[in-house]
Design a protein around this motif. Structure first.
Motif, PDB file in Angstrom:
ATOM      1  N   ASP A  67      26.867  12.773   6.763  1.00 37.90           N
ATOM      2  CA  ASP A  67      27.544  11.745   5.966  1.00 37.90           C
ATOM      3  C   ASP A  67      28.060  10.590   6.820  1.00 37.90           C
ATOM      4  OD1 ASP A  67      27.037  13.192   3.732  1.00 37.90           O
ATOM      5  OD2 ASP A  67      29.008  14.131   3.621  1.00 37.90           O
ATOM      6  N   GLU A  68      28.681  10.898   7.958  1.00 40.33           N
ATOM      7  CA  GLU A  68      29.260   9.860   8.801  1.00 40.33           C
ATOM      8  C   GLU A  68      28.187   8.927   9.340  1.00 40.33           C
ATOM      9  OE1 GLU A  68      32.406   7.765  10.120  1.00 40.33           O
ATOM     10  OE2 GLU A  68      32.497   9.613   8.934  1.00 40.33           O
ATOM     11  N   GLN A  94      25.295   8.387   7.998  1.00 41.37           N
ATOM     12  CA  GLN A  94      24.643   7.678   6.916  1.00 41.37           C
ATOM     13  C   GLN A  94      25.384   6.422   6.492  1.00 41.37           C
ATOM     14  OE1 GLN A  94      21.760   8.015   6.053  1.00 41.37           O
ATOM     15  NE2 GLN A  94      21.661   6.684   4.266  1.00 41.37           N
ATOM     16  N   LYS A  95      26.651   6.297   6.844  1.00 33.85           N
ATOM     17  CA  LYS A  95      27.399   5.093   6.506  1.00 33.85           C
ATOM     18  C   LYS A  95      26.880   3.872   7.245  1.00 33.85           C
ATOM     19  CE  LYS A  95      31.697   7.560   5.390  1.00 33.85           C
ATOM     20  NZ  LYS A  95      33.113   7.780   5.780  1.00 33.85           N
ATOM     21  N   HIS A  96      26.327   4.074   8.420  1.00 33.30           N
ATOM     22  CA  HIS A  96      25.757   2.966   9.196  1.00 33.30           C
ATOM     23  C   HIS A  96      24.588   3.503  10.028  1.00 33.30           C
ATOM     24  CE1 HIS A  96      25.529  -1.010  10.554  1.00 33.30           C
ATOM     25  NE2 HIS A  96      26.411  -0.993  11.541  1.00 33.30           N
ATOM     26  N   SER A 144      24.743   7.389  -4.101  1.00 32.44           N
ATOM     27  CA  SER A 144      25.532   7.132  -2.900  1.00 32.44           C
ATOM     28  C   SER A 144      25.752   5.632  -2.706  1.00 32.44           C
ATOM     29  CB  SER A 144      24.827   7.709  -1.669  1.00 32.44           C
ATOM     30  OG  SER A 144      25.489   7.325  -0.480  1.00 32.44           O
ATOM     31  N   ARG A 145      26.924   5.283  -2.180  1.00 38.16           N
ATOM     32  CA  ARG A 145      27.205   3.886  -1.856  1.00 38.16           C
ATOM     33  C   ARG A 145      26.757   3.532  -0.442  1.00 38.16           C
ATOM     34  NH1 ARG A 145      33.206   2.472  -4.392  1.00 38.16           N
ATOM     35  NH2 ARG A 145      32.690   2.958  -6.574  1.00 38.16           N
ATOM     36  N   CYS A 146      26.272   4.521   0.274  1.00 37.99           N
ATOM     37  CA  CYS A 146      25.795   4.285   1.634  1.00 37.99           C
ATOM     38  C   CYS A 146      24.420   3.622   1.609  1.00 37.99           C
ATOM     39  CB  CYS A 146      25.710   5.606   2.397  1.00 37.99           C
ATOM     40  SG  CYS A 146      27.302   6.417   2.674  1.00 37.99           S
ATOM     41  N   TYR A 156      20.395  -4.217   3.597  1.00 43.03           N
ATOM     42  CA  TYR A 156      21.131  -3.588   4.699  1.00 43.03           C
ATOM     43  C   TYR A 156      20.697  -4.159   6.048  1.00 43.03           C
ATOM     44  CZ  TYR A 156      22.708  -0.003   7.972  1.00 43.03           C
ATOM     45  OH  TYR A 156      23.284   0.654   9.031  1.00 43.03           O
TER      46      TYR A 156
END
Length: 237
Positions: free
Chosen positions: A16-17, A19-21, A73-75, A115
């Protein structure tokens, strides 16, 4: 003996971490390597009868399930599945994919475009690590085909596509980035001919022409020529 099927085949999603960036995460970038190999397989022209249809038939259900899971997901989209989507849209005939599957893939492609366009500073600072540029190349190649072949399906995204392409077209980067910049400029020109997006195009006309005018003195001759051609296309809308 190999029967052409593996129950272990799946699209994995980074933590998850990360995937944010994902663009700055080495583990996330690693997922693009098997995707690139998959894209190379799709590009083979002499693989025998129906082999491409078979591999697409095996892959599509898994990919569609993954895209549905990531849709909430918002990622940013996971780089591995983004790369698979781009390779499929770029290399596979539309008749093999089907219109409904293409419509499901397009939002992931556009999300990836947005992105990357918003994080060009990261790519420019690390342009020696070409995995990012390679993925951007296939995203832009897929977009070029989609803008021409699936015009109705991308109409609602034109207002998002144009600003993203403008950022990619006017990025001040090294010579390594020039091929991607040319494809982005090509897409920006294609948008002007979209039959169902004239209002969105007209809204962006002044901003696009002003931004392109600012880079007509680009150090690369081929970029300068492309910029003038695209700017003229926007001037004459």
């Amino acid at each position: 003996a190999c029967d052409g099927f593996s129950t272990a085949f799946a699209f994995k999603t980074p933590e998850d971490e990360a995937q944010k960036h994902p663009i700055i995460d080495p583990a996330s970038l690693a997922f693009t390597l098997p995707a690139a190999a998959f894209g190379s397989m799709l590009s083979v022209k002499s693989g025998g009868p129906f082999w491409r249809q078979r591999i697409i038939h095996k892959t599509l259900p898994i990919l569609m399930k993954t895209l549905q899971e990531q849709a909430s997901s918002r990622c940013p989209p996971a780089l591995g599945s983004l790369a698979i989507v781009a390779h499929m849209l770029c290399s596979v005939p539309q008749t093999y994919l089907g219109e409904s599957k293409i419509r499901q893939m397009i939002p992931t492609l556009i999300a990836g475009l947005v992105y990357f366009s918003k994080n060009m500073d990261v790519i420019v600072q690390n342009d020696k690590k070409t995995k990012r540029l390679d993925l951007l190349s296939i995203i832009l190649a897929a977009l070029t085909k989609t803008l021409r072949m699936s015009q109705e399906d991308v109409t609602k995204f034109i207002g998002v596509i144009i600003p993203s392409l403008l950022l990619l077209s006017t990025c001040n980067a090294s010579e390594t980035y020039a091929p991607n910049q040319l494809i982005a400029l090509q897409c920006l020109e294609i948008v002007t001919t979209h039959p169902n997006a004239r209002n969105a195009v007209l809204r962006e006309k002044d901003q696009v022409t002003a931004a392109l005018s600012a880079i007509v003195d680009h150090p690369s001759k081929i970029i300068r020529q492309a910029v003038v051609q695209v700017r003229n296309a926007w001037f004459t809308i």
